[in-house]
Design a protein around this motif. Sequence first.
Motif, PDB file in Angstrom:
ATOM      1  N   LEU A 151       0.837  -1.198   0.000  1.00  0.00           N
ATOM      2  CA  LEU A 151       0.000   0.000   0.000  1.00  0.00           C
ATOM      3  C   LEU A 151       0.872   1.248   0.000  1.00  0.00           C
ATOM      4  O   LEU A 151       1.897   1.305   0.713  1.00  0.00           O
ATOM      5  CB  LEU A 151      -0.902   0.016   1.236  1.00  0.00           C
ATOM      6  CG  LEU A 151      -1.697  -1.268   1.529  1.00  0.00           C
ATOM      7  CD1 LEU A 151      -2.391  -1.147   2.879  1.00  0.00           C
ATOM      8  CD2 LEU A 151      -2.700  -1.537   0.425  1.00  0.00           C
ATOM      9  N   ALA A 152       0.490   2.243  -0.784  1.00  0.00           N
ATOM     10  CA  ALA A 152       1.206   3.517  -0.776  1.00  0.00           C
ATOM     11  C   ALA A 152       1.134   4.126   0.619  1.00  0.00           C
ATOM     12  O   ALA A 152       0.088   4.105   1.271  1.00  0.00           O
ATOM     13  CB  ALA A 152       0.611   4.459  -1.813  1.00  0.00           C
ATOM     14  N   ALA A 153       2.241   4.669   1.074  1.00  0.00           N
ATOM     15  CA  ALA A 153       2.294   5.222   2.424  1.00  0.00           C
ATOM     16  C   ALA A 153       1.562   6.554   2.504  1.00  0.00           C
ATOM     17  O   ALA A 153       1.432   7.283   1.518  1.00  0.00           O
ATOM     18  CB  ALA A 153       3.750   5.414   2.853  1.00  0.00           C
ATOM     19  N   CYS A 193      -0.460   4.575   8.323  1.00  0.00           N
ATOM     20  CA  CYS A 193      -0.159   3.433   7.447  1.00  0.00           C
ATOM     21  C   CYS A 193      -0.579   2.121   8.099  1.00  0.00           C
ATOM     22  O   CYS A 193      -1.137   1.236   7.441  1.00  0.00           O
ATOM     23  CB  CYS A 193       1.342   3.387   7.124  1.00  0.00           C
ATOM     24  SG  CYS A 193       1.941   4.716   6.066  1.00  0.00           S
ATOM     25  N   VAL A 194      -0.305   1.990   9.387  1.00  0.00           N
ATOM     26  CA  VAL A 194      -0.696   0.778  10.106  1.00  0.00           C
ATOM     27  C   VAL A 194      -2.215   0.657  10.131  1.00  0.00           C
ATOM     28  O   VAL A 194      -2.777  -0.430   9.918  1.00  0.00           O
ATOM     29  CB  VAL A 194      -0.122   0.788  11.537  1.00  0.00           C
ATOM     30  CG1 VAL A 194      -0.596  -0.449  12.309  1.00  0.00           C
ATOM     31  CG2 VAL A 194       1.401   0.836  11.509  1.00  0.00           C
ATOM     32  N   GLU A 195      -2.905   1.762  10.359  1.00  0.00           N
ATOM     33  CA  GLU A 195      -4.364   1.734  10.367  1.00  0.00           C
ATOM     34  C   GLU A 195      -4.920   1.293   9.017  1.00  0.00           C
ATOM     35  O   GLU A 195      -5.899   0.534   8.958  1.00  0.00           O
ATOM     36  CB  GLU A 195      -4.907   3.120  10.730  1.00  0.00           C
ATOM     37  CG  GLU A 195      -4.637   3.537  12.163  1.00  0.00           C
ATOM     38  CD  GLU A 195      -5.166   4.927  12.468  1.00  0.00           C
ATOM     39  OE1 GLU A 195      -6.041   5.409  11.719  1.00  0.00           O
ATOM     40  OE2 GLU A 195      -4.699   5.546  13.447  1.00  0.00           O
ATOM     41  N   SER A 196      -4.301   1.742   7.924  1.00  0.00           N
ATOM     42  CA  SER A 196      -4.762   1.343   6.589  1.00  0.00           C
ATOM     43  C   SER A 196      -4.590  -0.152   6.371  1.00  0.00           C
ATOM     44  O   SER A 196      -5.433  -0.804   5.752  1.00  0.00           O
ATOM     45  CB  SER A 196      -3.993   2.123   5.513  1.00  0.00           C
ATOM     46  OG  SER A 196      -4.288   3.502   5.583  1.00  0.00           O
ATOM     47  N   ALA A 197      -3.489  -0.696   6.881  1.00  0.00           N
ATOM     48  CA  ALA A 197      -3.276  -2.139   6.758  1.00  0.00           C
ATOM     49  C   ALA A 197      -4.295  -2.905   7.583  1.00  0.00           C
ATOM     50  O   ALA A 197      -4.868  -3.903   7.128  1.00  0.00           O
ATOM     51  CB  ALA A 197      -1.852  -2.497   7.199  1.00  0.00           C
ATOM     52  N   ILE A 198      -4.553  -2.461   8.798  1.00  0.00           N
ATOM     53  CA  ILE A 198      -5.513  -3.133   9.672  1.00  0.00           C
ATOM     54  C   ILE A 198      -6.895  -3.164   9.030  1.00  0.00           C
ATOM     55  O   ILE A 198      -7.635  -4.145   9.165  1.00  0.00           O
ATOM     56  CB  ILE A 198      -5.568  -2.440  11.043  1.00  0.00           C
ATOM     57  CG1 ILE A 198      -4.252  -2.654  11.789  1.00  0.00           C
ATOM     58  CG2 ILE A 198      -6.737  -2.959  11.883  1.00  0.00           C
ATOM     59  CD1 ILE A 198      -4.117  -1.838  13.053  1.00  0.00           C
TER      60      ILE A 198
END
Length: 309
Positions: A250-252, A271-276
Amino acid sequence: MSDEISRRDRLQASAITTLWRALSGRRLSTLWRLSRCAGPLVHRLSKRERHITEANLAVVYPATDRTQRRRLARDSLTHSTATMLELGFAWMHDPERVESSIVEVHGRELLDDARAEGRGVIVLAPHFGNWEVLNFWLSGHFPFTAMYEPPKIAPLDPVIRHGRERRGAQLVPTNPRGVAALLKALKRCEAVGILPDQEPDWGSGVFAPFYDRPAYTATLLPKLVARTQARVVTGVARRLPGRGFALHFLAADERVYEADETTSASGVNACVESAIALDPAQYQWEYKRYRKTPEEAAGDPHYRQARIY
């Protein structure tokens, strides 16, 4: 006493390694069924993991019904159990078989484009899904360097190190020498891996919002970006229960490129929230992400009242 501890560590390491080897050749569908059986027991019997998971979920999803949060907690601990059972598969099974278990790769062009531009790539790899499978894939497709801290059970070190290095990854220590190695790798336009959701020691981080609550977050990333102009990508290996894994790059968040450390750390947490958001149950919520508090940093004598665990 030290000899007894060493003997105990050797016995523990032998038992754990034997278990990993026994499970390494099992089908992923079998490992998932075992996880489905063991996960609820972990939730019921592991008071510490259950408490931390449920405390974190109450912060992150305050508007969600408590029953739904408890269900999510059980699902999360089931996925964490699966990750532990899959370690032998990721580290010891035939590499071709592990590679074939990765059935989807999304966003690889983010890595390829950065390297085509002559830039290194910093992969932010949160504790989501099976990060060992992500490490396996990255080290097989790119020159890859990652920081590594030896396990508390010392005799496990060569087993884990071999598993992580068998596709060519370079592991470096979590100290200034390791940071120097990351810088050199990025200047060679290679890829490096960073765990963005580990709480750093005092003096190595800043408080930045993680789901709107201050979380002490490492400041290594802006230092690496400033000195190398590397691109930043978030990477995870999402579990497809019983079938394999889907890699997502995912783009940061653009804030990660800011020189201000608090702004950059806020971007890292975003970024971590987007991954979650890909699948909240696959995040390792049993980690004490909010252990350090601004009140403790400020020397408030009542700082313990601000803690959630």
